[in-house]
Scaffold this active site. Structure first.
Site, PDB file in Angstrom:
ATOM      1  N   ASP A   1      -0.367  -0.222   1.200  1.00 44.45           N
ATOM      2  CA  ASP A   1      -0.233  -0.881  -0.110  1.00 44.45           C
ATOM      3  C   ASP A   1      -0.530  -2.377   0.061  1.00 44.45           C
ATOM      4  OD1 ASP A   1       1.541  -0.080  -2.916  1.00 44.45           O
ATOM      5  OD2 ASP A   1       1.155  -2.192  -2.485  1.00 44.45           O
ATOM      6  N   ILE A   2      -1.284  -2.917  -0.892  1.00 45.14           N
ATOM      7  CA  ILE A   2      -1.711  -4.322  -0.822  1.00 45.14           C
ATOM      8  C   ILE A   2      -0.537  -5.281  -1.056  1.00 45.14           C
ATOM      9  CG2 ILE A   2      -2.311  -4.744  -3.254  1.00 45.14           C
ATOM     10  CD1 ILE A   2      -5.009  -5.822  -2.243  1.00 45.14           C
TER      11      ILE A   2
ATOM     12  N   ASN B   1       5.701   7.313  -9.301  1.00 47.02           N
ATOM     13  CA  ASN B   1       5.921   6.916 -10.689  1.00 47.02           C
ATOM     14  C   ASN B   1       4.935   7.604 -11.635  1.00 47.02           C
ATOM     15  OD1 ASN B   1       7.875   5.055  -9.744  1.00 47.02           O
ATOM     16  ND2 ASN B   1       6.294   3.516  -9.364  1.00 47.02           N
TER      17      ASN B   1
ATOM     18  N   HIS C   1       4.125   6.841  -3.062  1.00 51.60           N
ATOM     19  CA  HIS C   1       4.510   5.749  -2.170  1.00 51.60           C
ATOM     20  C   HIS C   1       5.336   6.297  -1.009  1.00 51.60           C
ATOM     21  CE1 HIS C   1       3.799   2.391  -5.143  1.00 51.60           C
ATOM     22  NE2 HIS C   1       3.962   3.385  -6.007  1.00 51.60           N
TER      23      HIS C   1
ATOM     24  N   GLN D   1       4.796   3.056 -13.553  1.00 53.98           N
ATOM     25  CA  GLN D   1       3.432   3.282 -13.039  1.00 53.98           C
ATOM     26  C   GLN D   1       2.511   2.171 -13.535  1.00 53.98           C
ATOM     27  OE1 GLN D   1       1.665   7.075 -14.138  1.00 53.98           O
ATOM     28  NE2 GLN D   1       0.029   6.868 -12.624  1.00 53.98           N
TER      29      GLN D   1
ATOM     30  N   HIS E   1      -0.521   8.674  -7.276  1.00 56.52           N
ATOM     31  CA  HIS E   1      -0.321   8.233  -5.894  1.00 56.52           C
ATOM     32  C   HIS E   1       1.142   8.381  -5.549  1.00 56.52           C
ATOM     33  CE1 HIS E   1       0.036   4.812  -8.612  1.00 56.52           C
ATOM     34  NE2 HIS E   1       0.990   4.378  -7.809  1.00 56.52           N
TER      35      HIS E   1
HETATM   36  P1  AMP Z   1       2.647   2.108  -9.164  1.00 50.41           P
HETATM   37  O1  AMP Z   1       3.451   0.971  -9.722  1.00 50.41           O
HETATM   38  O2  AMP Z   1       3.468   3.276  -8.724  1.00 50.41           O
HETATM   39  O3  AMP Z   1       1.513   2.487 -10.092  1.00 50.41           O
HETATM   40  O4  AMP Z   1       2.030   1.539  -7.820  1.00 50.41           O
HETATM   41  C1  AMP Z   1       0.794   0.946  -7.701  1.00 50.41           C
HETATM   42  C2  AMP Z   1       0.735   0.370  -6.319  1.00 50.41           C
HETATM   43  O5  AMP Z   1      -0.616   0.176  -5.976  1.00 50.41           O
HETATM   44  C3  AMP Z   1       1.439  -0.980  -6.158  1.00 50.41           C
HETATM   45  O6  AMP Z   1       2.434  -0.885  -5.142  1.00 50.41           O
HETATM   46  C4  AMP Z   1       0.306  -1.926  -5.788  1.00 50.41           C
HETATM   47  O7  AMP Z   1       0.722  -2.897  -4.866  1.00 50.41           O
HETATM   48  C5  AMP Z   1      -0.711  -0.977  -5.187  1.00 50.41           C
HETATM   49  N1  AMP Z   1      -2.100  -1.428  -5.266  1.00 50.41           N
HETATM   50  C6  AMP Z   1      -2.756  -1.859  -6.363  1.00 50.41           C
HETATM   51  N2  AMP Z   1      -4.030  -2.174  -6.054  1.00 50.41           N
HETATM   52  C7  AMP Z   1      -4.180  -1.922  -4.728  1.00 50.41           C
HETATM   53  C8  AMP Z   1      -5.250  -2.051  -3.810  1.00 50.41           C
HETATM   54  N3  AMP Z   1      -6.446  -2.525  -4.182  1.00 50.41           N
HETATM   55  N4  AMP Z   1      -5.046  -1.701  -2.527  1.00 50.41           N
HETATM   56  C9  AMP Z   1      -3.830  -1.242  -2.125  1.00 50.41           C
HETATM   57  N5  AMP Z   1      -2.782  -1.088  -2.946  1.00 50.41           N
HETATM   58  C10 AMP Z   1      -2.940  -1.440  -4.222  1.00 50.41           C
END
Ligand code: AMP
Ligand code: ZN
Length: 138
Positions: A32-33, A88, A103, A95, A101
């Site tokens: 995760d970024i 989520n 986590h 979400q 996805h």
């Molecule tokens: P959610 O809130 O469950 O939709 O989680 C989305 C997740 O995606 C968050 O933890 C972000 O930090 C992660 N995310 C968004 N863009 C990227 C990316 N380009 N590379 C890696 N993780 C990402």
């Protein structure tokens, strides 16, 4: 199916680079970024499903099998002491990326998330609990 406007379609398809720690023909697992803890990873299917509701049961089952394997792998490599799985569905549930996805969040003593990855408890009356139970029991 891919969605041309979806960032996770692009990441899972390799069009956008990512820190990939596992890949097969159905899934990519990336870091995760904006991680909650060290090693926070995301299991992303290569197929576009907006959320769990849209995903076939079989694919959802394979996600859980991969989560089980990745949990062991992360724990072995990072020596975390525990791990949260968070997934989520919908804006109301937090979400932000609308491509399914999961986590995987390694947990360490004193990682600063002690009060974050849990919820406030609702105080329901016996009647309210019964009403919910009546809607759900089969
Ligand atoms: P959610 O809130 O469950 O939709 O989680 C989305 C997740 O995606 C968050 O933890 C972000 O930090 C992660 N995310 C968004 N863009 C990227 C990316 N380009 N590379 C890696 N993780 C990402
Ligand atoms: Zn997508």
């Amino acid at each position: 199916m891919k969605d041309s406007n979806c960032i996770f379609c692009k990441i899972s398809g390799g069009e956008i680079p990512s820190k990939t720690i596992y890949e097969d023909n159905e899934f990519r697992v990336i870091l995760d970024i904006s991680p909650a803890t060290r090693g926070h990873a995301l299991i992303i299917p290569k197929e576009h499903y907006a959320n769990l509701y849209e995903m076939p049961e079989e694919a959802a089952g394979r996600v859980m099998m991969l989560a089980k394997r990745m949990a062991g792998y992360l724990t072995e490599r990072l020596h975390c002491e525990g791990l949260n799985i968070v997934q989520n569905n919908g804006e109301v549930a937090g979400q932000t990326v609308f491509h399914f996805h999961m986590h995987l969040i390694p947990r360490y003593t004193g990682d600063g998330n002690e009060d974050k990855l849990c919820w406030h408890h609702l105080e329901l009356s016996a009647e309210e609990l019964e009403e919910i139970f009546n809607k759900l029991k089969q």
